[in-house]
Scaffold this motif. Structure first.
Motif, PDB file in Angstrom:
ATOM      1  N   LEU A  67       0.631  -1.385  -0.240  1.00  0.00           N
ATOM      2  CA  LEU A  67      -0.353  -0.040  -0.283  1.00  0.00           C
ATOM      3  C   LEU A  67       1.019   0.677   0.609  1.00  0.00           C
ATOM      4  N   THR A  68       2.102   1.092   0.454  1.00  0.00           N
ATOM      5  CA  THR A  68       2.908   2.846   0.693  1.00  0.00           C
ATOM      6  C   THR A  68       3.559   1.986  -0.854  1.00  0.00           C
ATOM      7  N   GLU A  69       3.701   1.700  -1.089  1.00  0.00           N
ATOM      8  CA  GLU A  69       4.425   1.628  -2.502  1.00  0.00           C
ATOM      9  C   GLU A  69       3.460   1.967  -4.232  1.00  0.00           C
ATOM     10  N   VAL A  70       1.959   1.716  -3.831  1.00  0.00           N
ATOM     11  CA  VAL A  70       0.950   1.727  -4.389  1.00  0.00           C
ATOM     12  C   VAL A  70       0.892   2.943  -4.151  1.00  0.00           C
ATOM     13  N   ALA A  71       1.011   3.915  -3.209  1.00  0.00           N
ATOM     14  CA  ALA A  71       0.697   5.222  -2.636  1.00  0.00           C
ATOM     15  C   ALA A  71       1.005   6.210  -3.206  1.00  0.00           C
ATOM     16  N   ARG A  72       2.485   5.718  -3.426  1.00  0.00           N
ATOM     17  CA  ARG A  72       3.364   6.525  -4.064  1.00  0.00           C
ATOM     18  C   ARG A  72       3.193   6.188  -6.124  1.00  0.00           C
ATOM     19  N   LEU A  73       3.456   5.356  -6.231  1.00  0.00           N
ATOM     20  CA  LEU A  73       2.731   5.108  -7.496  1.00  0.00           C
ATOM     21  C   LEU A  73       1.752   6.363  -8.373  1.00  0.00           C
ATOM     22  N   VAL A  74       0.648   5.910  -7.333  1.00  0.00           N
ATOM     23  CA  VAL A  74      -0.589   6.695  -8.113  1.00  0.00           C
ATOM     24  C   VAL A  74      -0.343   8.380  -7.499  1.00  0.00           C
ATOM     25  N   ARG A  75       0.414   8.810  -7.050  1.00  0.00           N
ATOM     26  CA  ARG A  75       0.725   9.726  -6.283  1.00  0.00           C
ATOM     27  C   ARG A  75       1.548  10.591  -8.465  1.00  0.00           C
ATOM     28  N   ARG A  76       2.563   9.739  -8.367  1.00  0.00           N
ATOM     29  CA  ARG A  76       3.506   9.584  -9.302  1.00  0.00           C
ATOM     30  C   ARG A  76       3.116   9.866 -10.879  1.00  0.00           C
ATOM     31  N   ALA A  77       1.612   8.978 -11.228  1.00  0.00           N
ATOM     32  CA  ALA A  77       0.784   8.800 -11.757  1.00  0.00           C
ATOM     33  C   ALA A  77      -0.376  10.216 -12.032  1.00  0.00           C
ATOM     34  N   GLY A  78      -0.507  10.695 -10.279  1.00  0.00           N
ATOM     35  CA  GLY A  78      -1.206  11.812 -10.556  1.00  0.00           C
ATOM     36  C   GLY A  78      -0.348  13.210 -10.631  1.00  0.00           C
ATOM     37  N   GLU A  79       0.344  12.848 -10.943  1.00  0.00           N
ATOM     38  CA  GLU A  79       1.902  14.746 -11.145  1.00  0.00           C
ATOM     39  C   GLU A  79       1.465  14.367 -12.727  1.00  0.00           C
ATOM     40  N   ALA A  80       1.724  13.450 -12.870  1.00  0.00           N
ATOM     41  CA  ALA A  80       1.642  13.467 -14.542  1.00  0.00           C
ATOM     42  C   ALA A  80       0.736  13.655 -14.856  1.00  0.00           C
ATOM     43  N   THR A  81      -1.045  13.366 -14.889  1.00  0.00           N
ATOM     44  CA  THR A  81      -1.608  13.988 -15.312  1.00  0.00           C
ATOM     45  C   THR A  81      -1.927  15.211 -15.133  1.00  0.00           C
ATOM     46  N   GLU A  82      -1.163  16.033 -13.830  1.00  0.00           N
ATOM     47  CA  GLU A  82      -1.161  17.665 -13.723  1.00  0.00           C
ATOM     48  C   GLU A  82      -0.424  18.168 -14.592  1.00  0.00           C
ATOM     49  N   ALA A  83       0.673  17.689 -15.031  1.00  0.00           N
ATOM     50  CA  ALA A  83       1.453  18.123 -15.883  1.00  0.00           C
ATOM     51  C   ALA A  83       0.661  18.436 -17.607  1.00  0.00           C
TER      52      ALA A  83
END
Length: 136
Positions: free
Chosen positions: A10-26
Motif C-alpha cells: 500500500l505504501t508503494e502503491v500510494a507512491r505510484l498513484v501520486r506519481r501518476a497524478g503528477e503526470a496528469t497534472e503536468a
C-alpha cells in the motif's frame, strides 16, 4: 496475502498513484492529444502518461501479476490474469479532465479471488489520497 505485506504494498502503491497524478497534472491545461476509444470514450495524453507509470511500477511490485488497465485490452488482460491481478483506471473522469474540471482520479486495486484486497484513489487536483487494505 499477509497484512504486513499488504501494508508495504500500500505504501508503494500510494507512491505510484501520486506519481501518476503528477503526470496528469503536468498535462492539464496543455496539449491533451484527445482520441476516442472503440467505445466512444475519450483518452488523452494524460491517461497514457498515468498508465505508463502505473503499469511499469505495479509490474515491478509483484512480478508475474497481470495489470488490467482500462486503457489497454481489458478482455485479453482479464483472460490472462488468473485469480490475482491489479485493476487500474489511470485517469477516471477523462471527460471532466478534458473539460478542465478538477473531478478526476487515479485508481488502483489489487484483486484476489474476485475480492479487492488493496485500493488507492488519488485526486490529483485536490492532492487527496484515499487508501485501504483488507485486514485479514
Amino acid at each position: 496475502m499477509e497484512p504486513v505485506r499488504l501494508e508495504a504494498l500500500l505504501t508503494e502503491v500510494a507512491r505510484l498513484v501520486r506519481r501518476a497524478g503528477e503526470a496528469t497534472e503536468a498535462v492539464r491545461g496543455g496539449r491533451l492529444d484527445t482520441e476516442l476509444k472503440a467505445d466512444g470514450s475519450p483518452v488523452t495524453r494524460a491517461d497514457r502518461a498515468s498508465e505508463a507509470i502505473l503499469v511499469e511500477g505495479l509490474r515491478g511490485l509483484l512480478p508475474g501479476i497481470t495489470v488490467v488497465s482500462e486503457e489497454g485490452d481489458v478482455a485479453a488482460a482479464t483472460a490472462a490474469a488468473g485469480s490475482t491481478f491489479w485493476l487500474v483506471d489511470p485517469l477516471d473522469g477523462t471527460k471532466e479532465f478534458v473539460k478542465g474540471l478538477p473531478e478526476y482520479t487515479v485508481n488502483v486495486a489489487l484483486v484476489e479471488a474476485t475480492v479487492p484486497i488493496l485500493g488507492a484513489v488519488f485526486v490529483p487536483a485536490a492532492g487527496s489520497l484515499y487508501l485501504a487494505a483488507c485486514g485479514r
